[in-house]
Design a protein around this motif. Structure first.
Motif, PDB file in Angstrom:
ATOM      1  N   ASN A  88      11.255  14.511 -13.852  1.00 33.31           N
ATOM      2  CA  ASN A  88      12.283  13.507 -13.667  1.00 33.31           C
ATOM      3  C   ASN A  88      11.503  12.270 -12.775  1.00 33.31           C
ATOM      4  O   ASN A  88      12.195  10.971 -12.538  1.00 33.31           O
ATOM      5  N   TYR A  89      10.404  12.261 -12.394  1.00 36.71           N
ATOM      6  CA  TYR A  89       9.776  11.182 -11.616  1.00 36.71           C
ATOM      7  C   TYR A  89       9.457   9.837 -12.328  1.00 36.71           C
ATOM      8  O   TYR A  89       9.801   8.720 -12.044  1.00 36.71           O
ATOM      9  N   TYR A 112       1.283   6.889  -6.579  1.00 33.90           N
ATOM     10  CA  TYR A 112       0.185   7.670  -7.083  1.00 33.90           C
ATOM     11  C   TYR A 112       0.592   9.161  -6.603  1.00 33.90           C
ATOM     12  O   TYR A 112       0.057   9.949  -7.489  1.00 33.90           O
ATOM     13  N   LEU A 113       1.355   9.541  -5.623  1.00 31.09           N
ATOM     14  CA  LEU A 113       1.747  10.751  -5.387  1.00 31.09           C
ATOM     15  C   LEU A 113       2.454  11.235  -6.330  1.00 31.09           C
ATOM     16  O   LEU A 113       2.519  12.502  -6.802  1.00 31.09           O
ATOM     17  N   VAL A 153       0.839  -1.214  -0.101  1.00 28.20           N
ATOM     18  CA  VAL A 153      -0.138   0.086  -0.004  1.00 28.20           C
ATOM     19  C   VAL A 153       0.919   1.143   0.062  1.00 28.20           C
ATOM     20  O   VAL A 153       0.551   2.338  -1.015  1.00 28.20           O
ATOM     21  N   GLU A 154       2.059   1.194   0.973  1.00 28.03           N
ATOM     22  CA  GLU A 154       2.882   2.505   0.879  1.00 28.03           C
ATOM     23  C   GLU A 154       3.308   2.628  -0.438  1.00 28.03           C
ATOM     24  O   GLU A 154       3.455   3.828  -0.881  1.00 28.03           O
ATOM     25  N   LYS A 155       3.841   1.655  -1.216  1.00 30.03           N
ATOM     26  CA  LYS A 155       4.409   1.909  -2.450  1.00 30.03           C
ATOM     27  C   LYS A 155       3.169   2.154  -3.387  1.00 30.03           C
ATOM     28  O   LYS A 155       3.732   2.945  -4.334  1.00 30.03           O
ATOM     29  N   ALA A 156       2.256   1.831  -3.325  1.00 35.03           N
ATOM     30  CA  ALA A 156       1.105   2.363  -4.060  1.00 35.03           C
ATOM     31  C   ALA A 156       0.728   3.582  -4.023  1.00 35.03           C
ATOM     32  O   ALA A 156       0.668   4.514  -4.930  1.00 35.03           O
TER      33      ALA A 156
END
Length: 134
Positions: free
Chosen positions: A54-55, A43-44, A36-39
């Motif tokens: 560069n993201y 998304y952020l 969930v943290e990775k997701a």
């Protein structure tokens, strides 16, 4: 409590919760919270993509590194297993074969040429034809 993290309660629809449970291991996450943290981070990044050009290349690089690392590990394990089986075959054949060193050296040279000529796609049928003079 893990150092550097804060416990939080998040509510999901049953469908989303089911998808998290079904997919977190496939993404090499140790827990559903990591997934969930990775997701959320992804998304952020998506939301902030207009601010940070560069993201996307960074995320693609990170994703490719992770996937290629898993693939490399798998190929390494498979190659090790093949090497063990090949070693067993060589020991069995060597224990029942009367081949002298010069013949073995000539055979190695031929095998190197076969591998180069066929780009590693050597068939047993072709070897049998050569050995039997067909």
């Amino acid at each position: 409590m893990v150092k550097g993290k804060v416990k939080s309660t998040i509510w999901f629809t049953p469908a989303v919760k089911e998808q998290v449970e079904a997919n977190y291991r496939a993404d090499n996450c140790g827990s559903q919270s990591d997934f969930v943290e990775k997701a959320v981070e992804f998304y952020l990044g998506y939301l902030n993509a207009q601010k940070a050009e560069n993201y996307l290349p960074y995320m693609l690089g990170e994703t490719l590194d992770a996937k290629l690392g898993v693939l490399g590990d798998r190929i390494g394990r498979l190659l090790f297993k093949l090497t063990v089986e090949e070693s067993m075959l060589m020991h069995i054949i060597a224990s029942d074969t009367d081949v002298d060193a010069p013949t073995l050296d000539r055979l190695r040279g031929r095998c190197v040429q076969d591998a180069k000529r066929t780009n590693g796609e050597i068939s047993f049928k072709d070897i049998l034809k050569f050995q039997k003079g067909l």
